[in-house]
Motif scaffolding. Structure first.
Motif, PDB file in Angstrom:
ATOM      1  N   LEU A 187      16.625  30.861 -22.517  1.00 42.65           N
ATOM      2  CA  LEU A 187      16.476  31.283 -21.030  1.00 42.65           C
ATOM      3  C   LEU A 187      15.600  30.222 -20.455  1.00 42.65           C
ATOM      4  N   GLN A 188      16.195  29.756 -19.376  1.00 45.79           N
ATOM      5  CA  GLN A 188      15.588  29.040 -18.450  1.00 45.79           C
ATOM      6  C   GLN A 188      14.479  29.659 -17.354  1.00 45.79           C
ATOM      7  N   SER A 189      14.693  30.999 -17.245  1.00 48.26           N
ATOM      8  CA  SER A 189      13.996  31.611 -15.989  1.00 48.26           C
ATOM      9  C   SER A 189      12.469  32.019 -16.627  1.00 48.26           C
ATOM     10  N   GLY A 196       9.560  44.445 -15.836  1.00 47.91           N
ATOM     11  CA  GLY A 196      10.330  43.978 -14.969  1.00 47.91           C
ATOM     12  C   GLY A 196      10.420  42.506 -15.173  1.00 47.91           C
ATOM     13  N   ASP A 197       8.992  41.787 -15.439  1.00 45.27           N
ATOM     14  CA  ASP A 197       9.122  40.209 -15.596  1.00 45.27           C
ATOM     15  C   ASP A 197       8.433  40.126 -17.248  1.00 45.27           C
ATOM     16  N   ALA A 198       8.346  41.213 -17.823  1.00 43.34           N
ATOM     17  CA  ALA A 198       8.032  41.038 -19.383  1.00 43.34           C
ATOM     18  C   ALA A 198       8.256  42.524 -19.955  1.00 43.34           C
ATOM     19  N   ILE A 199       8.673  42.490 -21.219  1.00 38.15           N
ATOM     20  CA  ILE A 199       8.891  43.605 -22.149  1.00 38.15           C
ATOM     21  C   ILE A 199       7.850  43.500 -22.998  1.00 38.15           C
ATOM     22  N   TYR A 200       7.148  44.643 -23.310  1.00 40.52           N
ATOM     23  CA  TYR A 200       6.233  44.903 -24.482  1.00 40.52           C
ATOM     24  C   TYR A 200       6.730  45.959 -25.440  1.00 40.52           C
ATOM     25  N   TYR A 201       6.540  45.890 -26.541  1.00 38.27           N
ATOM     26  CA  TYR A 201       6.549  47.061 -27.524  1.00 38.27           C
ATOM     27  C   TYR A 201       5.467  47.482 -28.217  1.00 38.27           C
ATOM     28  N   LEU A 202       4.881  48.618 -27.893  1.00 39.33           N
ATOM     29  CA  LEU A 202       3.445  49.131 -28.736  1.00 39.33           C
ATOM     30  C   LEU A 202       3.559  50.227 -29.602  1.00 39.33           C
TER      31      LEU A 202
END
Length: 143
Positions: free
Chosen positions: A67-69, A100-106
């Motif tokens: 991904l370039q974004s 939205g600008d990051a996805i985390y899994y906790l």
């Protein structure tokens, strides 16, 4: 509040010498375990997480390096467990935090002082038919 959570995760990652990075093809999985007491009471409450000296969190982020974004984290299916030295195995339940600008899994789990745990996790990024298997050991100390 979401940006504060991102900052706390970044700080936990920077403060932890135990970050693990696993790569398979264009995907990269970053794993950061940290004590739940690192979270502020407001952040813990917002996401329904428990702050306790006997509780830790495993943070995973899945990146697509193609991904370039600016947004490079991608959704994934994650399952796993951890095992203590006595051989007791416990499933991990991952909560998705999508800012939205990051996805985390906790995934929260219990710890004892000076305890070594073996983690086995399977990550399948969206758009991939191949799982990334993660296996690592981590020692935890209560604070």
């Amino acid at each position: 509040m979401k940006w504060l959570f991102s900052i706390l995760i970044a700080l936990a990652s920077a403060a932890s010498a135990s970050d693990e990075v696993f790569k398979r093809g264009p995907f990269e999985v970053r794993v950061t375990p940290f004590p739940s007491t690192f979270l502020t009471p407001d952040i813990a409450s917002t996401y329904g997480l428990v702050r306790s000296e006997t509780q830790a969190l495993l943070n995973l982020s899945v990146y697509d390096t193609r991904l370039q974004s600016a947004v490079k984290t991608v959704p994934a299916r994650i399952s796993g467990s951890h095992q203590n030295l006595l051989g007791q195995a416990f499933d991990l339940t991952f909560q998705t935090i999508d800012e939205g600008d990051a996805i985390y899994y906790l995934a929260p789990f219990r710890i004892s002082d000076d305890e070594i745990m073996r983690f086995t996790i399977e990550v399948t990024p969206d758009g991939s038919n191949q799982a990334i298997d993660l296996t690592f050991n981590q020692t935890f100390y209560r604070q």
